[in-house]
Design a protein around this motif. Structure first.
Motif, short mmCIF file in Angstrom:
data_model
loop_
_atom_site.label_atom_id
_atom_site.label_comp_id
_atom_site.label_asym_id
_atom_site.label_seq_id
_atom_site.Cartn_x
_atom_site.Cartn_y
_atom_site.Cartn_z
N ARG A 1 0.84 -1.19 0.00
CA ARG A 1 0.00 0.00 0.00
C ARG A 1 0.88 1.24 0.00
O ARG A 1 1.94 1.26 0.62
N LEU A 2 0.44 2.27 -0.70
CA LEU A 2 1.16 3.54 -0.73
C LEU A 2 0.35 4.60 0.00
O LEU A 2 -0.76 4.95 -0.40
N PHE A 3 0.89 5.08 1.12
CA PHE A 3 0.25 6.15 1.88
C PHE A 3 0.79 7.48 1.37
O PHE A 3 2.01 7.71 1.37
N GLY B 1 -4.68 0.69 -4.25
CA GLY B 1 -3.41 0.63 -3.54
C GLY B 1 -3.03 1.90 -2.82
O GLY B 1 -2.04 1.94 -2.09
N VAL B 2 -3.82 2.97 -3.01
CA VAL B 2 -3.51 4.26 -2.40
C VAL B 2 -4.36 4.47 -1.15
O VAL B 2 -5.55 4.17 -1.13
N ARG B 3 -3.73 5.01 -0.12
CA ARG B 3 -4.45 5.55 1.03
C ARG B 3 -3.92 6.95 1.25
O ARG B 3 -2.72 7.22 1.10
N LEU B 4 -4.82 7.85 1.57
CA LEU B 4 -4.43 9.23 1.85
C LEU B 4 -4.18 9.40 3.35
O LEU B 4 -4.85 8.78 4.18
N ALA C 1 -13.72 16.42 5.09
CA ALA C 1 -12.75 15.67 4.30
C ALA C 1 -12.77 14.21 4.70
O ALA C 1 -12.73 13.31 3.86
N GLU C 2 -12.85 13.95 6.00
CA GLU C 2 -12.89 12.58 6.47
C GLU C 2 -14.13 11.85 5.95
O GLU C 2 -14.08 10.70 5.53
N ALA C 3 -15.27 12.54 5.97
CA ALA C 3 -16.51 11.94 5.48
C ALA C 3 -16.42 11.64 3.99
O ALA C 3 -16.90 10.60 3.52
N ALA C 4 -15.78 12.55 3.24
CA ALA C 4 -15.69 12.38 1.80
C ALA C 4 -14.77 11.23 1.41
O ALA C 4 -15.00 10.55 0.42
N TYR C 5 -13.73 11.00 2.22
CA TYR C 5 -12.75 9.98 1.87
C TYR C 5 -12.67 8.88 2.91
O TYR C 5 -11.63 8.29 3.13
N ARG C 6 -13.80 8.61 3.55
CA ARG C 6 -13.84 7.59 4.60
C ARG C 6 -13.28 6.27 4.09
O ARG C 6 -13.64 5.78 3.04
N GLY C 7 -12.38 5.72 4.87
CA GLY C 7 -11.76 4.47 4.47
C GLY C 7 -10.51 4.66 3.64
O GLY C 7 -9.76 3.71 3.41
#
Length: 281
Positions: free
Chosen positions: A200-202, A227-230, A261-267
């Protein structure tokens, strides 16, 4: 640890025992781009180095690092090739990789970057093929894409492409810039996962509108890449600390943006719970 061979032996032995590592790619340029005047290949003429609204190299940090052009496929390949060998040799030992978009290459430095002949020419050609702008506007942009003669030509490009008085052109320019950053991110992820598909790429980012307009970071597009997590940038934490000292109302407004932002990109976005105490991801 100070020699490549010893590092490989150590990290591979840990991997054999099921111990993984989180690697960090902390590169904003490479020695090749740092030594432009010592090599025969003219990377500026090839569009690998993007210029600012005055026709000057984009330099960053106290060391004056020359920044590569995120729109240019050749520049992106030169950058990714630089650390390809390390990832290929030790990919199985890395559980995750960490990449900071506040430091590393990929995003545009600011909206002042990208007004060289190659970049503007590429935008005009691609927007013409996509027919995102009307014919009259496209004709005006073609004139801007002619080789620049002095600093006034670069400034004219910046004014034409970023002016809020021409919203359609500005929107097309910002969207094109964001696609370049998204393409870079896809290539970065593909390179990192080639020898370890589970890796995974953070990517550290600063959630907010400025990331898109200034840096070309489209969080939704990047978050959708497999494979991406922010991850919330450390700069977010620092900014919140400064706001907290100054104004309670401003702090609540800042936290509300982080929650959105958290709600928009949850997970896909981590780190905000530690910043503003929002719902755990």
């Amino acid at each position: 640890p100070r020699r490549q061979g010893r590092f490989g032996f150590a990290i591979d032995r840990f991997a054999a025992q099921g111990v993984g590592f989180v690697g960090k790619i902390a590169l904003n340029t490479t020695p090749l781009f740092d030594n432009l005047n010592l090599i025969d290949c003219d990377l500026r003429a090839r569009g690998c180095i993007s210029l600012d609204r005055e026709g000057l190299d984009i330099r960053r940090f106290g060391a004056g690092k020359v920044q590569l052009n995120p729109a240019n496929p050749e520049a992106r390949k030169l950058f990714l090739d630089y650390f390809d060998d390390v990832i290929a040799r030790h990919a199985r030992a890395y559980a995750d990789l960490w990449y900071d978009y506040g430091w590393g290459a990929g995003p545009w430095i600011s909206l002042n970057q990208g007004y060289d002949d190659w970049t503007v020419g590429a935008f005009v050609r691609e927007s013409g093929k996509a027919r995102t702008l009307d014919a009259a506007t496209q004709a005006r942009l073609k004139k801007l894409a002619r080789p620049a003669k002095d600093s006034s030509d670069y400034l004219a490009r910046w004014e034409a492409l970023t002016s809020t008085n021409a919203p359609a052109v500005r929107a097309a320019w910002l969207k094109w810039r964001s696609r370049c950053v998204t393409d870079f991110t896809r290539e970065l992820v593909a390179r990192c996962r080639r020898d370890n598909p589970a890796l995974r790429l953070f990517i550290q980012v600063s959630p907010g509108e400025a990331s898109y307009a200034e840096n070309g970071i489209d969080l939704k597009e990047i978050a959708a890449i497999d494979g991406v997590r922010l991850a919330a940038s450390a700069f977010v934490i620092g900014a919140r600390a400064e706001i907290k000292k100054a104004d309670a109302a401003a702090l609540e407004a800042f936290d509300e943006k982080l929650r959105a932002a958290e709600a928009a990109y949850r997970g896909k976005l981590t780190g905000l719970r530690e910043v503003c105490g929002s719902v755990p991801l």
